[in-house]
Design a protein around this motif. Structure first.
Motif, short mmCIF file in Angstrom:
data_model
loop_
_atom_site.label_atom_id
_atom_site.label_comp_id
_atom_site.label_asym_id
_atom_site.label_seq_id
_atom_site.Cartn_x
_atom_site.Cartn_y
_atom_site.Cartn_z
N SER A 8 0.82 -1.20 0.00
CA SER A 8 0.00 0.00 0.00
C SER A 8 0.86 1.26 0.00
N PHE A 9 2.02 1.20 0.65
CA PHE A 9 2.92 2.34 0.58
C PHE A 9 3.34 2.57 -0.86
N ALA A 10 3.57 1.49 -1.60
CA ALA A 10 3.92 1.65 -3.01
C ALA A 10 2.75 2.26 -3.77
N VAL A 11 1.53 1.85 -3.43
CA VAL A 11 0.35 2.42 -4.05
C VAL A 11 0.30 3.92 -3.78
N SER A 89 1.92 -7.37 -11.31
CA SER A 89 0.87 -6.69 -10.56
C SER A 89 0.96 -5.20 -10.85
N TYR A 90 -0.18 -4.52 -10.76
CA TYR A 90 -0.21 -3.11 -11.14
C TYR A 90 -1.19 -2.33 -10.28
N VAL A 91 -1.09 -1.03 -10.33
CA VAL A 91 -2.01 -0.16 -9.60
C VAL A 91 -2.47 0.94 -10.55
N GLN A 112 7.58 0.19 -8.37
CA GLN A 112 7.39 1.20 -7.33
C GLN A 112 7.92 0.76 -5.96
N LEU A 113 8.08 -0.53 -5.77
CA LEU A 113 8.48 -1.04 -4.45
C LEU A 113 9.80 -0.51 -3.91
N MET A 118 11.45 -2.22 -0.75
CA MET A 118 11.00 -3.59 -0.98
C MET A 118 11.28 -4.00 -2.41
N GLU A 119 11.07 -5.29 -2.65
CA GLU A 119 11.16 -5.82 -4.01
C GLU A 119 10.17 -6.97 -4.15
N CYS A 120 9.88 -7.32 -5.40
CA CYS A 120 8.96 -8.42 -5.68
C CYS A 120 9.69 -9.75 -5.60
N PRO A 121 9.01 -10.81 -5.26
CA PRO A 121 7.60 -10.87 -4.85
C PRO A 121 7.44 -10.40 -3.40
#
Length: 177
Positions: A8-11, A89-91, A112-113, A118-121
């Protein structure tokens, strides 16, 4: 941002209104009455609440609340993510100024992470986070509405967040409102 995980922070970090669909024309751009407040001290609400979401939000705090132009905004949040979030995944972010749509943008969540270390996953689980962002002094006065809908690569709703922030007029009124 506004339980809110690093996702959510990335969002929120992807949204210019906090530094807050073309892909599917059947998705509405802005939430209606299908919203509910998120516990905590913030204007952020969960939207599309009748649709199952992978992110269960339990707390979002903003300090200061409301945000103040020219000051740093601290976002604190707690949340539980029920499934992993992978590449693809996208926003979708929509920002309006009053009744004027300023932005409709789709962001890759994994890109955006890094803004939130952070990073995916992103693995499912419980998260407790704090992030500070700068609110530019140049933000014009007015009401800004932000809607962020995050989806997995398979178009499953991760979360829908919405918020309304009002920046008062410049000058002597700024400290009074």
């Amino acid at each position: 941002m506004v339980a809110l995980t690093k996702l959510s922070f990335a969002v929120l970090a992807a949204s210019p209104a906090y530094s807050l669909s073309i892909l599917n024309p059947f998705k509405s751009s802005f939430p209606g009455p299908d919203t509910k407040p998120i516990p905590g001290h913030s204007p952020i609400e969960q939207c599309d609440v009748s649709t199952p979401q992978l992110l269960k939000l339990s707390l979002v705090d903003l300090s200061p609340n409301p945000p103040v132009r020219g000051q740093n905004l601290t976002i604190s949040a707690i949340g539980l993510l029920s499934e992993d979030v992978d590449e693809g995944s996208y926003v979708d972010i929509d920002v309006t100024y009053g009744y004027i749509k300023l932005l409709h943008q789709t962001y890759d969540i994994c890109e955006q992470l890094p803004q939130v270390d952070m990073e995916c996953p992103i693995t499912k689980g419980y998260y407790k986070l704090t992030k500070e962002v700068e609110i530019p002094n140049e933000v014009p006065p007015g009401k800004y509405s932000v809607v962020a809908r995050a989806y997995t690569k398979d178009d499953e709703l991760i979360t829908c967040l919405t918020g309304l922030v009002e920046f008062p007029a410049y000058g002597f009124m700024e400290g009074l409102i």
